[in-house]
Design an enzyme around this catalytic site. Structure first.
Site, PDB file in Angstrom:
ATOM      1  N   GLU A   1      66.155  81.687 -40.611  1.00  0.00           N
ATOM      2  CA  GLU A   1      66.914  82.374 -39.265  1.00  0.00           C
ATOM      3  C   GLU A   1      68.356  82.397 -39.119  1.00  0.00           C
ATOM      4  OE1 GLU A   1      64.857  83.791 -35.455  1.00  0.00           O
ATOM      5  OE2 GLU A   1      65.735  81.809 -35.171  1.00  0.00           O
TER       6      GLU A   1
ATOM      7  N   TYR B   1      72.183  89.587 -36.204  1.00  0.00           N
ATOM      8  CA  TYR B   1      71.039  88.602 -36.612  1.00  0.00           C
ATOM      9  C   TYR B   1      70.610  88.848 -37.922  1.00  0.00           C
ATOM     10  CZ  TYR B   1      66.246  86.899 -36.543  1.00  0.00           C
ATOM     11  OH  TYR B   1      64.789  86.019 -37.053  1.00  0.00           O
TER      12      TYR B   1
END
Length: 387
Positions: free
Chosen positions: A197, A109
């Protein structure tokens, strides 16, 4: 303002942030043509909506033939996709993104947003790629590495190394990762992004880093500097009443409660929602009519609030400074003429011309307008009326 994955990846390519090849499609035929032009034998068909959790909701599927691309695109286009971010009503899929398959060796991530406490951007990384980052933060916060970046010096090598070490990357992977992270920082700063993101960021079998997903949100106040990004706005993905409010200079955000709020000033609006919660109620919206409110904007505010069928009462909480209370009172009366105000309206007006405003409302003879003595009294009466 948010944009779609395929649009975010277009921006990534401009800054040499590596992404797989892909094309957007609006029909099954276009999806097949996109897959054919990409080449290969493996494609991913991705629903394009402004929400995460698309895979779990059935909006991301793997295709191993052109016939399967067509079949999956036909299934996904037009479906109402429900994820943890859309709410139970879901969102209708109007387009899909056809992306070439990737050789995934490891998922991570990587994201950026503003750390308001530190007053600077923060880049976050985690080994838990593909997971909901909120869940990771709640259950295993130690698996999230955070690095604040002072805009005065920008992204430096030591920022990247701190993230790379936190991810446990091998020595030969650190350089490519830092290059990737630096490019992402440049996107964030240059485009006035509020949030970026990548989940997951993948490492391929040959050791390359690719943004397999991409989400971006932007500071609305900076869009005047970015007409190219403003052109990416998809109104079908936005709440219609919020779009309408913005066109009339109102700051409106729809919520899930039943007490409509009309307030001047963002701070007072937040306090109003807090005190409604304190009294056991649920605010139905955030609505700031602003410092230049007049009868027309107040009437429009009522119209927008009442488009929400969940609203059972409206709390008007105005402190007259720049906004004169008598103007607000006239706006309330105007709203009753052009809109069927069929719920109790609790009114608290204080400040400039409050006395005149009280006279206007008292002389109007409208039964469902209820006067409040102060903020606490108004909140209590609004919550009771909504019940």
């Amino acid at each position: 303002m948010n944009i779609h994955e395929y649009q975010a990846k277009e921006i990534f390519r401009q800054y040499n942030v590596p992404v797989p090849g892909g094309q957007v499609a609006f029909s099954p035929d276009e999806a097949v043509e996109a897959a054919r032009s990409l080449g290969g034998k493996l494609w991913v068909v991705k629903a394009q909506i402004h929400a995460g959790g698309r895979g779990l909701g059935g909006g991301v599927k793997l295709a191993k033939s052109l016939d399967e691309v067509r079949e999956l695109a036909d299934q996904i286009l037009g479906m109402t996709l429900v994820t943890h971010q859309t709410g139970p009503e879901g969102k209708v899929v109007h387009k899909v993104y056809i992306e070439e398959g990737a050789d995934i060796a490891k998922e991570y991530y990587l994201g950026m947003l503003l750390d308001r406490a530190a007053e600077m951007p923060v880049m976050m990384a985690s080994t838990e790629g593909g997971m909901e980052i909120e869940k990771v933060a709640e259950e295993t916060p130690e698996k999230i590495v955070k690095v604040n970046i002072d805009p005065a010096i920008g992204f430096q090598g030591f920022h990247g190394r701190q993230l790379a070490f936190g991810l446990g990357l091998a020595k030969e992977e650190i350089g490519p990762f830092i290059k990737f992270a630096k490019a992402l920082y440049d996107v964030y700063m240059d485009k006035d992004a509020e949030m970026i993101e990548i989940n997951p960021l993948i490492k391929t079998g040959d050791g390359k880093f690719l943004a397999l997903d991409a989400k971006m949100g932007f500071d609305d106040n900076a869009l005047g500097r970015h007409p190219d990004i403003l052109e990416m706005r998809d109104l079908t993905e936005e709440e219609p009443t919020e779009v309408e409010a913005k066109e009339h200079g109102l700051s409106y955000i729809k919520l899930d409660g039943n007490v409509g709020c009309m307030v001047n000033g963002a701070g007072l609006a937040m306090a109003t929602m807090d005190i409604i919660k304190h009294e056991g109620g649920e605010p139905a919206n955030f609505l700031d009519v602003g410092g230049g409110a007049n009868p027309e904007t107040v009437a429009k505010g009522f119209e927008i609030i009442l488009k929400d069928p969940n609203v059972k009462a409206i709390f008007v909480n105005i402190f007259g400074g720049i906004v004169r209370c008598d103007r607000v009172a006239n706006g309330i009366l105007e709203a009753t003429k052009i809109t069927d105000v069929n719920v109790p309206v609790i009114v608290r007006l204080d400040g400039t011309n409050a006395t005149e405003a009280a006279e206007i409302l008292n002389n109007a003879g409208i039964k469902n307008i209820i006067a409040a003595e102060d903020l606490a009294d108004g909140a209590k009466k609004a919550v009771e009326a909504a019940k």
